[in-house]
Design a protein around this motif. Structure first.
Motif, PDB file in Angstrom:
ATOM      1  N   ASP A  50       0.829  -1.212   0.000  1.00 16.60           N
ATOM      2  CA  ASP A  50       0.000   0.000   0.000  1.00 16.60           C
ATOM      3  C   ASP A  50       0.861   1.259   0.000  1.00 16.60           C
ATOM      4  O   ASP A  50       0.503   2.277  -0.611  1.00 16.60           O
ATOM      5  CB  ASP A  50      -0.911   0.019   1.229  1.00 16.60           C
ATOM      6  N   SER A  51       1.995   1.199   0.718  1.00 12.15           N
ATOM      7  CA  SER A  51       2.866   2.373   0.842  1.00 12.15           C
ATOM      8  C   SER A  51       3.685   2.625  -0.418  1.00 12.15           C
ATOM      9  O   SER A  51       3.895   3.770  -0.818  1.00 12.15           O
ATOM     10  CB  SER A  51       3.825   2.198   2.029  1.00 12.15           C
ATOM     11  N   VAL A  52       4.127   1.544  -1.034  1.00  9.37           N
ATOM     12  CA  VAL A  52       5.036   1.666  -2.178  1.00  9.37           C
ATOM     13  C   VAL A  52       4.292   1.845  -3.495  1.00  9.37           C
ATOM     14  O   VAL A  52       4.720   2.621  -4.359  1.00  9.37           O
ATOM     15  CB  VAL A  52       5.964   0.427  -2.252  1.00  9.37           C
ATOM     16  N   PHE A  53       3.168   1.156  -3.631  1.00  7.11           N
ATOM     17  CA  PHE A  53       2.441   1.185  -4.899  1.00  7.11           C
ATOM     18  C   PHE A  53       1.121   1.932  -4.743  1.00  7.11           C
ATOM     19  O   PHE A  53       0.061   1.330  -4.545  1.00  7.11           O
ATOM     20  CB  PHE A  53       2.198  -0.237  -5.401  1.00  7.11           C
ATOM     21  N   ASN A  54       1.188   3.243  -4.798  1.00  7.17           N
ATOM     22  CA  ASN A  54      -0.029   4.054  -4.738  1.00  7.17           C
ATOM     23  C   ASN A  54       0.133   5.299  -5.600  1.00  7.17           C
ATOM     24  O   ASN A  54       1.234   5.645  -6.037  1.00  7.17           O
ATOM     25  CB  ASN A  54      -0.365   4.425  -3.286  1.00  7.17           C
ATOM     26  N   ASP A  55      -0.976   5.982  -5.810  1.00 12.63           N
ATOM     27  CA  ASP A  55      -0.979   7.124  -6.735  1.00 12.63           C
ATOM     28  C   ASP A  55      -0.181   8.317  -6.225  1.00 12.63           C
ATOM     29  O   ASP A  55       0.134   9.241  -6.993  1.00 12.63           O
ATOM     30  CB  ASP A  55      -2.428   7.568  -7.000  1.00 12.63           C
ATOM     31  N   LYS A  56       0.150   8.332  -4.941  1.00 10.78           N
ATOM     32  CA  LYS A  56       0.886   9.466  -4.380  1.00 10.78           C
ATOM     33  C   LYS A  56       2.377   9.418  -4.739  1.00 10.78           C
ATOM     34  O   LYS A  56       3.082  10.411  -4.617  1.00 10.78           O
ATOM     35  CB  LYS A  56       0.725   9.491  -2.860  1.00 10.78           C
ATOM     36  N   ILE A  57       2.857   8.247  -5.149  1.00 11.89           N
ATOM     37  CA  ILE A  57       4.248   8.114  -5.563  1.00 11.89           C
ATOM     38  C   ILE A  57       4.365   8.640  -6.987  1.00 11.89           C
ATOM     39  O   ILE A  57       3.863   8.027  -7.940  1.00 11.89           O
ATOM     40  CB  ILE A  57       4.726   6.639  -5.507  1.00 11.89           C
ATOM     41  N   GLU A  58       5.036   9.786  -7.144  1.00 13.61           N
ATOM     42  CA  GLU A  58       5.058  10.451  -8.448  1.00 13.61           C
ATOM     43  C   GLU A  58       6.396  10.343  -9.174  1.00 13.61           C
ATOM     44  O   GLU A  58       6.479  10.638 -10.361  1.00 13.61           O
ATOM     45  CB  GLU A  58       4.702  11.932  -8.284  1.00 13.61           C
TER      46      GLU A  58
END
Length: 239
Positions: A50-58
């Protein structure tokens, strides 16, 4: 999604598996379960995904920061031996250890506090008073809601309130009769503990004698019996 993201940032599945301290087949299974919305065997890996693969990682920097954090948390769990515990319990263990380390380096460390902690952890399941005192301070300091307390919990709270309020107001007085009852109770508990200690010693001696005789019957000489191996053998049999 996961494989595409890793490829985007130039990380192979093998490298990612090594970062997570798991095998490639296990990683493939976790990815399949996660992307199909199924529960993972260990919820810590769900937290990591959840932490690594989410839309907030740009960008790659943000991605690598989250990946490094995940690796650190897993290393911490491995060091603490808490991989099989959920994230919340592991966090509490880590926080307590950090606080204890800082406190232990102080010159005025009160070791009686740690004796009490050991006593509390080893006996609160059997003694509702211990648990109720803990809940009293948690509710008082806003760490638990009074709505979460049972009627049995609340029975103790007015007595604690009366005691600590008197202490704050400087109105505590020594009740000699109750103090004598306290001393009598101390002696009673001490005698009970001594009986339990003697019983434990006897039980251990019986196990040791049984194991020694077993080894001697197998042809070993007394001088060749290693004490550490003997104790380890008894521990393994208890499991």
């Amino acid at each position: 999604m996961i494989k595409e993201t890793l490829k985007k940032y130039g990380i192979t599945l093998t490298q990612f598996a090594n970062t997570l301290n798991i095998s490639r087949p296990t990683l493939d299974t976790y990815i399949r379960l996660y992307e199909s919305g199924q529960a993972l065997p260990n919820d810590k890996y769900k937290f990591i995904f959840d932490s690594v693969f989410n839309d907030k990682i740009e960008n790659e920097i943000d991605f690598q920061e989250q990946l490094d954090r995940a690796h650190y948390l897993l290393q911490r769990d491995d060091m603490l031996g808490t991989m099989d515990l959920d994230a919340e319990k592991t966090d509490y263990i880590s926080i307590v250890i950090d606080l204890m380390k800082k406190d232990m380096f102080k010159e005025n460390t009160d070791l009686n506090l740690y004796r009490f902690i050991v006593l509390y952890i080893s006996s609160y399941y059997e003694n509702p008073v211990m648990s109720s005192l803990c809940k009293y301070f948690l509710v008082l300091n806003g760490k638990l809601s009074i709505k979460q307390m049972t009627d049995e919990d609340k029975i103790y709270f007015p007595y604690y309130m009366k005691l600590f309020k008197s202490q704050l107001l400087g109105k505590l007085q020594c009740d000699e009769m109750l103090l004598k009852e306290f001393y009598d109770r101390v002696e009673e508990i001490s005698q009970k503990e001594n009986r339990q200690k003697d019983a434990l010693k006897n039980s251990i001696m019986i196990q040791i004698n049984t194991k020694i005789n077993e080894l001697l019957n197998h042809g070993l000489k007394t001088e060749s019996i290693n004490v550490e191996q003997l104790v380890s053998s008894i521990k393994n049999e208890e499991r």
